[in-house]
Design an enzyme around this catalytic site. Structure first.
Site, mmCIF file in Angstrom:
data_model
loop_
_atom_site.group_PDB
_atom_site.id
_atom_site.type_symbol
_atom_site.label_atom_id
_atom_site.label_comp_id
_atom_site.label_asym_id
_atom_site.label_seq_id
_atom_site.Cartn_x
_atom_site.Cartn_y
_atom_site.Cartn_z
ATOM 1 N N VAL A 154 100.431 -8.722 -43.893
ATOM 2 C CA VAL A 154 99.626 -9.856 -43.441
ATOM 3 C C VAL A 154 98.523 -9.394 -42.498
ATOM 4 C CG1 VAL A 154 99.670 -11.946 -42.028
ATOM 5 C CG2 VAL A 154 101.403 -11.615 -43.808
ATOM 6 N N GLU A 155 98.851 -8.480 -41.592
ATOM 7 C CA GLU A 155 97.880 -8.071 -40.570
ATOM 8 C C GLU A 155 96.721 -7.258 -41.137
ATOM 9 O OE1 GLU A 155 97.482 -8.790 -37.439
ATOM 10 O OE2 GLU A 155 99.259 -10.023 -37.211
ATOM 11 N N THR A 156 97.015 -6.196 -41.901
ATOM 12 C CA THR A 156 95.942 -5.271 -42.295
ATOM 13 C C THR A 156 96.046 -4.768 -43.730
ATOM 14 O OG1 THR A 156 97.188 -3.340 -41.482
ATOM 15 C CG2 THR A 156 95.700 -4.435 -39.913
ATOM 16 N N TYR A 353 101.964 -18.616 -40.033
ATOM 17 C CA TYR A 353 101.933 -17.144 -40.028
ATOM 18 C C TYR A 353 103.340 -16.592 -40.217
ATOM 19 C CZ TYR A 353 101.499 -12.393 -38.143
ATOM 20 O OH TYR A 353 101.558 -11.036 -37.961
#
Length: 370
Positions: A154-156, A353
């Protein structure tokens, strides 16, 4: 372009912000051990520098450097030199403002951005390549591999998109030019000043160049998008090479994410959530939603207010929260969040999230060859 409510919820700063960013959060503190005296920072950066108006001409920025040097016993000239090269990023402050016309939240639209073929395929390759490290992290910290894989995806997208802003520029912009129109401007600006302090202190004690790291427009860095205070407190040398590198070491990123969750109270073996069906009154539902995502209700009190749990949920040993995921104009989705669901929201305080992290990790796990 994603709706602004969605973009705001992706902001890594909220993941690693002062826990006060969420009204139900518990306070945490950040510490670090002394490091060798700092080397002179270089005056050159091979990458293009964004922004305008260097902060060397700002009295408030230089006063900040002087105060930081005195309080932390750091080299005043080095701090002034580094901060004088930070530049205002004119477009960043407006990214912090809430949308003037909020878009209706939509869990299905949000989910589709993350639980999709590109991230699942990248996650599958990442898991297969780093299976031993993920297993070691799970054994060491008790955090499932699927949750770690979900976070990094999800982040990168496993390090593919770590941000292009110079971190010192992003942090200085938000520390000294945070938009006054924000409803919590004083609190948020203080937070970013604290993060700038952590960032500059870390690099001077490590003898590394604070002008080099690149990250998000809020100053989050590396594959897990840690803010400086989280890097200082939770980042670990999980590959054993004698240094912590969240940019280039997937092993360090894996171990650091697991350590972050353990630090916020992850409970080994506890599910993140259970299915739930609501059959109470509107007042019962309102009462269940009042604490937001903070687990507050025992199974008995949750059930008494019309929250019908699965068989596994009825055996839950701790507290629960009713998590509402809106679906635009359609009926909302609901789950019963546990203490571990709440821990995931310490990374980013959006329940959307947290569910995206959980479901991406599950999708990657299901794609693994049996």
């Amino acid at each position: 372009m994603a709706p602004l409510w969605l973009a705001a919820s992706l902001l890594p700063a909220w993941a690693h912000a002062s826990p006060a960013a969420h009204p139900a959060a518990k306070k945490q503190t950040s510490t670090h051990s002394p490091r060798p005296a700092a080397k002179k920072v270089s005056k050159k950066n091979s990458q293009p520098v964004q922004g305008t108006l260097p902060y060397g001409h700002r009295a408030d920025a230089m006063a900040f450097a002087d105060d930081l040097a005195e309080r932390r016993q750091l080299n005043r000239d080095d701090l002034r030199h580094a901060l004088s090269q930070a530049r205002l990023l004119p477009g960043v402050p407006k990214l912090m403002l809430p949308p003037s016309s909020p878009t209706a939240k939509n869990w299905q639209a949000y989910r589709s951005r993350f639980v999709e073929p590109i991230r699942i395929g990248a996650g599958l390759r990442f898991w297969q390549q780093h299976r031993a490290t993920l297993e070691r992290a799970e054994q060491s910290y008790g955090v499932p591999a699927a949750i770690i894989v979900g976070i990094l995806g999800v982040e990168t997208i496993y390090g593919q998109q770590m941000g292009t802003y110079r971190v010192i520029d992003a942090l200085a912009t938000l520390a000294f030019d945070f938009p006054a129109a924000h409803p919590r401007a004083t609190e948020r600006q203080a937070y970013f000043r604290s993060e700038l302090e952590q960032f500059l202190s870390y690099h001077q004690r490590a003898g590394s160049d604070p002008l080099l790291p690149r990250g998000s427009y809020a100053g989050a860095m590396g594959q897990p998008q840690f803010m400086p205070s989280s890097w200082v407190k939770y980042a670990v040398d999980f590959d054993g090479d004698g240094k912590i590198d969240l940019f280039n070491s997937p092993e360090d990123a894996i171990g650091s994410v697991a350590n972050y969750f353990k630090g916020y109270g992850w409970q080994t073996g506890l599910p993140t959530h259970y299915p739930v069906r609501l059959e109470g009154s509107a007042q019962d539902k309102e009462a269940l939603l009042l604490p937001d995502i903070l687990p507050t209700f025992s199974v008995a009190s949750f059930s008494a207010k019309g929250g019908l749990l699965s068989e596994a949920g009825q055996r839950h040993p701790g507290q629960l929260a009713l998590v509402e995921l809106q679906n635009g104009g359609a009926e909302p989705s609901y789950v019963a969040g546990t203490e571990n669901f709440y821990v995931i929201t310490r990374y980013n305080w959006s329940s959307y999230y947290a569910m995206a992290v959980i479901e991406l990790g599950q999708a990657v796990a299901q794609a693994l060859p049996r």
